[in-house]
Scaffold this active site. Structure first.
Site, PDB file in Angstrom:
ATOM      1  CG  HIS A 217      -1.972  -0.967   1.310  1.00  0.00           C
ATOM      2  ND1 HIS A 217      -2.244  -1.739   2.417  1.00  0.00           N
ATOM      3  CD2 HIS A 217      -2.906  -1.309   0.380  1.00  0.00           C
ATOM      4  CE1 HIS A 217      -3.297  -2.518   2.169  1.00  0.00           C
ATOM      5  NE2 HIS A 217      -3.711  -2.281   0.942  1.00  0.00           N
TER       6      HIS A 217
ATOM      7  CB  CYS B 113      -3.480  -1.573   8.272  1.00  0.00           C
ATOM      8  SG  CYS B 113      -2.211  -2.590   8.960  1.00  0.00           S
TER       9      CYS B 113
HETATM   10  N1  GLY Z   1      -2.813  -9.167   4.870  1.00  0.00           N
HETATM   11  C1  GLY Z   1      -3.201  -7.849   4.577  1.00  0.00           C
HETATM   12  C2  GLY Z   1      -3.668  -7.718   3.185  1.00  0.00           C
HETATM   13  O1  GLY Z   1      -3.055  -8.325   2.319  1.00  0.00           O
HETATM   14  O2  GLY Z   1      -4.620  -7.075   2.892  1.00  0.00           O
END
Ligand code: GLY
Length: 256
Positions: free
Chosen positions: A160, A247
């Site tokens: 991300h 997150c």
């Molecule tokens: N394990 C976090 C994701 O890949 O969204």
């Protein structure tokens, strides 16, 4: 007062999505304990923490940041890029409905909240495997009337955008130059992660407070030397699931 929405660790965490980190055994009991400490850390930084129950059939559901973008005026429900994660949205929507009017992205848009970095009135969105051009375009259209600009940012080598860059202060960012071009953030003071700690760019900012994983002492030292106070929390088992500190929560100015 800040509100933080979190969700307890799924017993299925070991079946999580992985993109850029190798799969290794996850000690779920330890992850649960680390997540508990994470929630206490959020409280210590001034948050009222709302803890949603674990979802046994949703391995990645602890990573609530990916399913919504919460702004002062509205919240946008995302459509996560991994199909296995789309069912996570509904439960968080029920919780968010108490705090914000809800907007939503629709197919064929995909977008993960972990790709969204808000800097003032601009939302920078990682052009990742999870967030497509339709997702970025829909987000731009939904938020234009609320006075936000939405700008796509190329990233490479990480999951991300917020794996690669997060905000330290109004004028300062922590950035991993191997994964995102610092020129995308002209005008900001940039502090780079220590080269020995490639995953260290993910720091959670709550007001003037910062929280980062305990596993990046060299980068933390850089931040301290630059004048920042940074709290730490051990999230090693969540890091094995390609998670970090931003997150695991949706943090916003709450009504209570
Ligand atoms: N394990 C976090 C994701 O890949 O969204």
């Amino acid at each position: 007062m800040w509100t933080a929405i979190t969700r307890e660790v799924s017993p299925a965490l070991g079946d999580c999505e992985l993109s850029y980190v190798p799969r290794e055994p996850i000690d779920v009991a330890r992850a649960v304990s680390q997540h508990h400490a994470y929630r206490r850390a959020l409280e210590g930084l001034g948050c009222r923490v709302l803890s949603l129950p674990a979802e046994p059939t949703q391995p990645d559901s602890v990573f609530v940041e990916d399913v919504a973008i919460v702004l002062d005026e509205v919240a946008v429900l995302t459509r996560p890029g991994a199909a296995s994660r789309r069912a996570e949205v509904a439960g968080v929507a029920v919780a968010l409905n108490h705090y914000r009017p809800l907007l939503a992205l629709e197919a064929p848009a995909t977008l993960d909240g972990g790709d969204v970095l808000r800097l003032g009135r601009t939302l920078f969105v990682g052009q990742s495997a999870r967030s497509n051009a339709e997702g970025i375009g829909q987000l731009r259209a939904l938020l234009a009337s609320h006075g936000y600009a939405v700008q796509g940012v190329p990233i490479h080598g990480c999951l991300h955008l917020k794996s690669a860059v997060t905000q330290l202060a109004d004028d300062s960012l922590l950035l991993q130059p191997a994964w995102v071009d610092r020129e995308q953030f002209a005008g900001f003071r940039i502090i780079e992660v220590d080269p020995a700690e490639p995953h260290a760019a993910n720091v959670l900012r709550i007001g003037n407070a910062l929280l980062m994983p305990a596993s990046f002492p060299r980068t933390r030292q850089r931040l301290i030397a630059a004048g920042f106070h940074v709290a730490t929390v051990d999230v090693s088992e969540l890091q094995k699931a390609e998670g970090a500190v931003t997150c695991c929560s949706l943090v916003f100015r709450g009504a209570e």
